[in-house]
Motif scaffolding. Sequence first.
Motif, short mmCIF file in Angstrom:
data_model
loop_
_atom_site.label_atom_id
_atom_site.label_comp_id
_atom_site.label_asym_id
_atom_site.label_seq_id
_atom_site.Cartn_x
_atom_site.Cartn_y
_atom_site.Cartn_z
N GLU A 168 6.13 -29.20 1.53
CA GLU A 168 6.56 -29.63 0.35
C GLU A 168 7.98 -30.35 0.33
N VAL A 169 8.71 -29.69 0.99
CA VAL A 169 9.89 -30.36 1.04
C VAL A 169 9.86 -30.92 2.93
N SER A 170 9.90 -32.34 2.85
CA SER A 170 9.38 -33.07 3.95
C SER A 170 10.55 -33.83 4.44
N CYS A 171 11.68 -33.08 4.42
CA CYS A 171 12.85 -34.02 4.78
C CYS A 171 12.96 -34.47 6.40
N CYS A 172 12.42 -33.46 7.12
CA CYS A 172 12.39 -33.58 8.47
C CYS A 172 11.77 -34.76 9.24
N LEU A 173 10.70 -35.07 8.65
CA LEU A 173 9.93 -35.91 9.40
C LEU A 173 10.65 -37.60 9.03
N PRO A 174 10.98 -37.79 7.81
CA PRO A 174 11.76 -39.07 7.79
C PRO A 174 13.15 -39.08 8.45
N ASN A 175 13.66 -37.94 8.84
CA ASN A 175 14.93 -37.89 9.54
C ASN A 175 14.80 -38.16 10.88
N ILE A 176 13.69 -37.57 11.42
CA ILE A 176 13.35 -37.94 12.81
C ILE A 176 13.07 -39.43 13.11
N ALA A 177 12.36 -39.74 12.16
CA ALA A 177 11.93 -41.24 12.25
C ALA A 177 13.19 -42.25 12.08
N ARG A 178 14.22 -41.83 11.45
CA ARG A 178 15.24 -42.72 11.44
C ARG A 178 16.18 -42.60 12.87
N LEU A 179 16.21 -41.47 13.35
CA LEU A 179 16.85 -41.21 14.58
C LEU A 179 16.11 -41.95 15.50
N LEU A 180 14.84 -41.78 15.65
CA LEU A 180 14.26 -42.27 16.76
C LEU A 180 14.35 -43.93 16.66
N ALA A 181 14.17 -44.45 15.51
CA ALA A 181 14.17 -45.88 15.24
C ALA A 181 15.25 -46.55 15.62
N SER A 182 16.45 -45.72 15.66
CA SER A 182 18.12 -46.35 16.01
C SER A 182 18.51 -45.72 17.10
N LEU A 183 17.64 -45.09 17.85
CA LEU A 183 18.04 -44.19 19.08
C LEU A 183 18.98 -45.13 19.96
N SER A 184 18.55 -46.42 20.12
CA SER A 184 19.38 -47.08 21.18
C SER A 184 20.98 -47.05 20.80
N SER A 185 21.19 -46.83 19.54
CA SER A 185 22.76 -47.06 19.47
C SER A 185 23.36 -45.51 19.81
#
Lengths: 628, 628
Positions: B400-417
């Motif tokens: 219901e509170v699904s903050c974690c998945l988009p948070n991981i997604a943005r981290l992984l997509a920008s991980l090279s930084s």
Amino acid sequence: MRNTQSIRGPVVPDRGLLRPLGTDEVRVVGGFWAVRQRVNGEATLGHALEWMDELGWTGNFTSVANGAGSRERRGREFSDSEVYKIVEAMSWEHGRSANSDLDDRIDALTSAFGAAQFEDGYLHTAFGRPWQRPRYSDLAWGHELYCTGHLLQAAVARTRTAGAGPLLDIARRAADHVCEVFGPDGSPAVCGHPEIEPALVELARLTGEQRYLDQAALFVDRRGYRTLPAHEFGWSYFNDDIPVRKATVLRGHAVRSLYLACGAVDVAVETGDDDLLAAVIEQFDHTWSRRTHITGGMGSRHQDEAFGDDFVLPADRAYAETCAGVATIMLAQRLLLATGDGRYADVVDRVLHNLVAAAISDDGRSFFYANTLHQRTPARAQGNGERLDVGGGLRAPWFEVSCCLPNIARLLASLSSYLVTADETGLRLHQYADCDVETQLSDGRPVGLEVRTSYPDGGDVALRVTRSDGGTPWSVSLRVPGWAAGAVLVLDHERRPVAPGDVVLTREWAVGQEIRLELPMRPRFVRPDPRIDAVRGCVAIERGPLVMCAESLGEIDLDALRVCAGHAPAQTGDGSVVRARFDAARESSWPYGEPAGRPGTFAPLHLLPYHRWARRGPATMRVWLPTT
Amino acid sequence: MRNTQSIRGPVVPDRGLLRPLGTDEVRVVGGFWAVRQRVNGEATLGHALEWMDELGWTGNFTSVANGAGSRERRGREFSDSEVYKIVEAMSWEHGRSANSDLDDRIDALTSAFGAAQFEDGYLHTAFGRPWQRPRYSDLAWGHELYCTGHLLQAAVARTRTAGAGPLLDIARRAADHVCEVFGPDGSPAVCGHPEIEPALVELARLTGEQRYLDQAALFVDRRGYRTLPAHEFGWSYFNDDIPVRKATVLRGHAVRSLYLACGAVDVAVETGDDDLLAAVIEQFDHTWSRRTHITGGMGSRHQDEAFGDDFVLPADRAYAETCAGVATIMLAQRLLLATGDGRYADVVDRVLHNLVAAAISDDGRSFFYANTLHQRTPARAQGNGERLDVGGGLRAPWFEVSCCLPNIARLLASLSSYLVTADETGLRLHQYADCDVETQLSDGRPVGLEVRTSYPDGGDVALRVTRSDGGTPWSVSLRVPGWAAGAVLVLDHERRPVAPGDVVLTREWAVGQEIRLELPMRPRFVRPDPRIDAVRGCVAIERGPLVMCAESLGEIDLDALRVCAGHAPAQTGDGSVVRARFDAARESSWPYGEPAGRPGTFAPLHLLPYHRWARRGPATMRVWLPTT
């Protein structure tokens, strides 16, 4: 036929092995609990009423009766129940002390209840009027049947202590209404919070009305089929996950679970339903052996006030709600009466002395909501509008949800009903307090005992026969607690060892004859089941029925404490002492690696009864002490 | 002057010791994180969007733009933020993979955002329209500024990866509106959930707009004065109990506390406010040394998703929210950039490999919300309308509170930084992954490195210089993690031991030259600080950067497990192995007394990386293993 002349207590089964004595048949006359009963009557009841008046909870009944325009209803959905609970407590206290002020106050509140009751018997101040939500529109959280349950219990107390009157009429009309709406042909629903179940049974016992018992049985059997709405905490929170007959352990919200189990035992006893009784016994025994803190506290989780998994019993985040303690006593006493098994009296003993006694302040005007077993940082006196953390190591005068104080109050006021029972052959003593007992055995013979003891601080229990016809044998049964290996019984100047369990002495007792029980009061180490990860490598110290603790107002660092477990704890004049070392931890930027630490020197560590903690000021505390 | 030609990442300070490289300057080309980046781009982003479409969160923007009659708004107050976060993630992923589908989807959502935005820049789908609650009428819980913060971060990502466009315009108008309403002459308020603070600073960095930085500084300084309403969890929950400059430890709601600290570091760095930076460093260091699980997980309480007291770190009720893990990485990276202190890269390493990697399933379509360190009973596959327990040991497709998945997604997509930075003298490698690095030093010289490693499973890190003018010395700095005592550096066929910390090699590097770092990968025992009561008498096993765990699908009883701590853990072909004994506990009706138990026989116990647990089916698991 049971004795019906006495003032009967809160739970009076028509069947079961043991008959509870009336509150006038057992009078607490001194000692540990007499002090607390007096403070309860003189301070706590008035304190609670003042708060409920101030917060508008008592006034709600009048204001809703006067219509929408009079005033906004105040408090949470369950505030009615607190008023009923305090009326129940006042009723027991009035029965005990004959304080006529209480009588007047009960009558005044009863009038207000009557004014707020609908024609058809429905009574709740938050639902059902044109400007309110419809009746039973929020069974999960509305607490309507829960409140009705407490109304019924108040009426039972009032009737048993002062005779039938308007409160009983109100309760019967409310109960009739519940039977109409939720009966076999009515709405097949249950309330989110059990409580109506034991209340209906007790009203049935009082009135002889079979319909109330049937309705309670219906509610018990209906639960467990997920008819309540889904919830973040799962259906187990409501105990609506598994039918009572099929469950094997108490689970979900601790108070809900325990109240439901009380109702199930009551139904089982009255209907002779041995399967249902056996199911609750299995649940309780499993819970006691795997989901209970050493203090007898139940419910390890703050989040949902719930039982955790087996052996998840963190000392420093113990919730162990005070109400769950009261409910554990309610359930254990029911199981004692039903089975005669003295283990359940041990349960009552432990919870009374280590949870109930801890929860309330000496002046009876503040209390713990949660009862932690480990306070790492001293409680901070709060103010400035900040609400009290229910687990903060600080007894507070009130909480937004203030269920615990009235719950303790009704227990203390009716405490004498937990001490002694009668069976076919004589008297059984379950809890030790200074009390005078007078009753009649089932054959009508009058019997009496005087009990004098320094329990729980001392282990001496002295009995003297005060009434006996002398010509026919009858029995006196004494509980030797489970911890009391090495107890000694003294009778006719003869000393003999007695093992834990019930010691039954059958004689032609003569008035003036004395019995003496000597319980060993040397402090002892207690070790936890290795599956309780939270207290691995620790010991606790118990002395008699009391769990001890280490407390610090800053003079020692309880984080650095290591007890020398090879060195038996001792008793000195002013308390228990163990040998301890205070180790300095190695400070590090990361707490996982090779913690060397620096062993300190040994010094004596003084312990105090857990129920005495947090009375000198904000303190750190621990029950479980790491060993060297 | 900083290099502005590259695609810059999420955090690009104008000051600070280290310059993060652009996401096009560091390309992850293989190994542990490349797999996860690919799954993130190919599965997780689409999965999240499907859920948000289905639940109406994306549709809210269009429907509120179309007026009250169109459709009821769906989701919680903060659902807008999830849409913004996934747009941020898609933007980084588009920058990384040039997937044009993402481009189209971002444009479509941007149009919807634009339609829902008010003339004056305000943008939130739950407030401010005639049929809704007024703007900023519920600062504590409304999450309006929190949502705006995520909008700003999405716009930063979009602009840095695709250039200025309509999303930047929307964000600027929203930020301008915030400055109008909450500026020096405006409402002196803060949002219940920090997030706007780091977002405003990053928008200031992107646009050069001083006003945004000033507003962020205002918000940081305003917090801590109890201007938010009192709450059951206390003002610490909102971090509104103590001003940021005066606090000495992170406390209250973990994600709130960490996001606020990120904003404070950003403000401190941009304004040269060393006192503010020092305050956050003290808070973080205290928190890392006393309030963090061995996995790097922060926030030990379920009840309020909060930090507990120092050393209250229960393995079996660890909350360690995934979002708090992402936020810890955000904060540690900021502290690394600001101070150059490699300890913060160790933090990022630990949290990446032991929390982020654990939280998400192999297929990228389910995830943990909370990350326990001890699962006592196997997770139960839920269904039938029951909501998922966030701590139940089961990765779930959505909450219901699904903050974690988009948070991981943005981290992984920008991980090279997060992998490599540049300082005045050369390149610094902080995280080890197969990657190709190409950038210019501050004097304009092009430099390049190829990094190949089997990290985190292996300890070999092979570097090859791919660009260098050869004539001027520049430095390559390699992080030797804190756990890596005994590491060896191989350069020019010469082996030399290197201690934990940063090893700086300065040379006139020639293209093709190789550097090799060998990190010791023998599994090791780790012992907890004795003040952590919850894991007393236990050891954990680590191997390289990985925390290991014991998992059972029923084949062994983890409650009975005792590790022989005198017997060093070994590595076999298929994992780490310790010597363990399985003791039978004595069953008893009361779990406190003299638990005798029956010692079992020793057998090898196989361990797996913690991040691999709960992938074979419902399992029990423990990180901390009791010792014999």
